[in-house]
Design a protein around this motif. Structure first.
Motif, PDB file in Angstrom:
ATOM      1  N   GLY A 375       1.700   0.053  -2.975  1.00 21.12           N
ATOM      2  CA  GLY A 375       3.045  -0.741  -2.867  1.00 21.12           C
ATOM      3  C   GLY A 375       4.180   0.172  -3.105  1.00 21.12           C
ATOM      4  N   LYS A 376       5.509  -0.369  -1.807  1.00 18.35           N
ATOM      5  CA  LYS A 376       6.219   0.215  -2.495  1.00 18.35           C
ATOM      6  C   LYS A 376       7.461  -0.561  -1.466  1.00 18.35           C
ATOM      7  N   PHE A 377       8.249  -1.072  -1.994  1.00 19.57           N
ATOM      8  CA  PHE A 377       9.353  -1.895  -1.430  1.00 19.57           C
ATOM      9  C   PHE A 377      11.030  -1.374  -1.879  1.00 19.57           C
ATOM     10  N   PRO A 378      12.399  -1.063  -0.468  1.00 14.79           N
ATOM     11  CA  PRO A 378      12.985  -1.028  -0.827  1.00 14.79           C
ATOM     12  C   PRO A 378      14.271  -1.149  -1.409  1.00 14.79           C
ATOM     13  N   GLY A 456       3.375  -5.763  -1.904  1.00 16.52           N
ATOM     14  CA  GLY A 456       3.145  -5.010  -0.326  1.00 16.52           C
ATOM     15  C   GLY A 456       2.067  -4.263  -0.825  1.00 16.52           C
ATOM     16  N   ALA A 457       2.279  -4.173  -1.899  1.00 22.45           N
ATOM     17  CA  ALA A 457       0.296  -2.758  -2.485  1.00 22.45           C
ATOM     18  C   ALA A 457      -0.494  -4.062  -1.648  1.00 22.45           C
ATOM     19  N   TYR A 458      -0.378  -5.327  -1.229  1.00 21.76           N
ATOM     20  CA  TYR A 458      -2.205  -6.245  -0.667  1.00 21.76           C
ATOM     21  C   TYR A 458      -1.555  -6.688   0.600  1.00 21.76           C
ATOM     22  N   GLY A 459      -0.129  -6.323   1.362  1.00 20.24           N
ATOM     23  CA  GLY A 459       0.184  -6.640   2.682  1.00 20.24           C
ATOM     24  C   GLY A 459       0.991  -7.702   2.859  1.00 20.24           C
ATOM     25  N   ARG A 460       0.991  -8.126   1.387  1.00 15.32           N
ATOM     26  CA  ARG A 460       1.522  -9.835   1.296  1.00 15.32           C
ATOM     27  C   ARG A 460       3.203  -9.673   0.938  1.00 15.32           C
ATOM     28  N   SER A 461       4.021  -8.789   1.239  1.00 18.76           N
ATOM     29  CA  SER A 461       5.423  -8.103   0.957  1.00 18.76           C
ATOM     30  C   SER A 461       6.144  -9.389   1.852  1.00 18.76           C
ATOM     31  N   ILE A 462       7.568  -9.785   1.617  1.00 15.40           N
ATOM     32  CA  ILE A 462       7.661 -11.278   1.915  1.00 15.40           C
ATOM     33  C   ILE A 462       8.881 -10.692   2.927  1.00 15.40           C
ATOM     34  N   HIS A 463      10.006 -10.411   1.896  1.00 16.68           N
ATOM     35  CA  HIS A 463      11.092  -9.747   2.504  1.00 16.68           C
ATOM     36  C   HIS A 463      11.042  -8.462   3.135  1.00 16.68           C
ATOM     37  N   TYR A 464       9.817  -7.650   3.454  1.00 18.74           N
ATOM     38  CA  TYR A 464      10.219  -6.360   4.131  1.00 18.74           C
ATOM     39  C   TYR A 464       8.933  -6.144   4.943  1.00 18.74           C
TER      40      TYR A 464
END
Length: 464
Positions: A375-378, A456-464
């Protein structure tokens, strides 16, 4: 007649003095031997005073960019002597604090140069006088020193080690930093923000080579954007004082050797363990390239001789030394501590932007045969980061796809050296992605990015 103790510790850095305090708490009679200043290199000439310098350069950077916050700051400048003086006062304050801790915990401080003369015996030279100490157990915590270039020893004038770079009497105009590990990048960041023209030379293909490749690539772009010249895959074939500066022979990727003159150079190519001339050879203590070999509790191959900190090898970090000291002392006192797990030791670089990590990089995890969820979040997706004006960076998490184990976490951006501890705790508690997903993170905070990266690592990121 020798003074007798339950434990004698040789060296009072973050490994030695912490071990002494814990030993006293456990009821042991303790003495600590120090040849210079309590607190060792980290407190007096490393971790702490460099952070004071970096804080100055950070504020100076903000002052120069005050307009972006709706503020005015005209005729911004600095007094180098006062910048250095503040850093030294911070170190002095903490040195006094360690002295107070030794007194509070009834630890005997023996000033002088210590040598282990036999199992359970240590001799301390104090000028013309020698003090003899005896103890069932001795912990060697003598640390390490900067490695010199074989063809150019630091002279403190134009060729510096980290120690010289912390107390400059003049501001470099054109600075060469040799090595792009944490120390090299931190000094490059400091001097660049203070106005120097900075070049980093790194022999390996990328800067911050122990970090995740995506972090290194981000830092390459960020530092280049700030005006730092980065020469990776580049060797140094010569370095010599030249007039009022220093001339370097730089071998570029294409094999061409170019001479370039700088006002100053900082050598940041690693460390050398302080294992010579302290009596280890005569006792038969095993070493590997100068570093003392120990087990997970700090025991050497010689009964009653223990070792902790930089003198035992990588990672060369203060918090690793402190934890090793506690483990060793608790074992000496008859306890059952967990063995040191180096995989759970965080690494931090206090540059602008900051870098922090724990556990495996994505590449190392793949090499180990794991099937991954990454997962990766900016930072640009985080409200607090945008409000702070610090929207550059990212948080990256690496999970075992089969078990949900957090294999590694990697961050670059504002205050990530503070954020990383959340992932360190998660790894220590053997937390999986399920617990991290169910954890509530306060809003608005930078730490929300840690949650988003896991999602995000599991396809569940809310804001990206």
């Amino acid at each position: 007649m020798a003074d007798t103790y339950d434990l004698v510790i040789l060296g009072s850095g973050p490994g030695g003095y912490v071990a002494a305090i814990r030993a006293s708490q456990l009821g042991l009679k303790v003495a600590i031997v120090e040849r210079e200043r309590l607190g060792g290199i980290c407190l007096n000439w490393g971790c702490i005073p460099t952070k004071a310098l970096l804080r100055t350069s950070e504020i100076y950077h903000y002052m120069q960019n005050a307009e972006s916050y709706g503020l005015k700051a005209d005729n911004v400048g600095f007094d180098l002597a006062k910048v250095v003086d503040r850093s030294r006062k911070v170190a002095g304050q903490l040195n006094a604090g360690v002295k107070g801790l030794m007194k509070k915990n009834k630890v005997t401080v023996v000033e002088g140069v210590g040598t282990v003369t036999a199992k359970g015996k240590l001799s301390v030279k104090q000028g013309d006088k020698t003090v003899e100490l005896e103890a069932k157990n001795i912990i060697v915590a003598t640390g390490a020193r900067a490695r010199d270039l074989p063809f150019a020893k630091a002279d403190g004038k134009t060729i510096w080690t980290y120690r010289h770079a912390m107390v400059p009497t003049e501001m470099p105009t054109k600075l060469l930093v040799i090595g792009s590990g944490a120390i090299g990048v931190e000094f490059a960041s400091f001097y660049n923000d203070m106005g120097a023209d900075v070049t980093i030379v790194e022999m390996l293909p990328r800067i911050l080579p122990v970090e995740d490749e995506e972090v290194s690539a981000f830092m390459d772009k960020a530092l280049t954007k700030q005006g730092i010249k980065l020469l990776t895959g580049t060797g140094l074939e010569g370095l010599a004082p030249s007039g009022s500066g220093v001339t370097a022979k730089i071998k570029h990727k294409d094999g061409k050797v170019v001479e370039e003159t700088f006002s100053h150079a900082i050598v940041a190519i690693g460390i050398v363990p302080n294992t010579e001339n302290i009596g280890l050879e005569a006792l038969g203590v095993e070493t590997d390239r100068g570093h003392i070999k120990t087990d997970g509790y700090g025991r050497t191959n010689v009964d009653g001789i223990w070792a902790i900190g930089d003198v035992t090898g990588a990672p060369w970090l203060a918090h690793k030394a402190s934890h090793e000291g506690i483990i060793a002392v608790e074992k000496i006192a008859g306890g059952s501590p967990h063995q040191m797990d180096k995989a759970n030791i965080p690494g931090c670089t206090y540059s602008r932007p900051q870098v922090a990590s724990v556990g495996m990089t994505e590449a190392k995890a793949k090499e180990a045969g794991y099937e991954l969820q990454v997962g990766k979040f900016p930072f640009i997706g985080n409200g607090k980061a945008i409000a702070l004006g610090e929207a550059e960076g990212f948080v990256k998490t690496v999970f075992d796809a089969k078990t949900g184990e957090l294999l590694g976490a990697h961050m670059v951006g504002a205050e990530v050296t503070e954020l990383i501890q959340g992932y360190v705790v998660a790894r220590q508690l053997e937390t999986t992605e399920a617990e991290l997903m169910e954890t509530v993170f306060a809003h608005p905070t930078l730490s929300e990015m840690m949650h988003e990266s896991v999602l995000g690592a599991y396809g569940r990121s809310i804001h990206y």
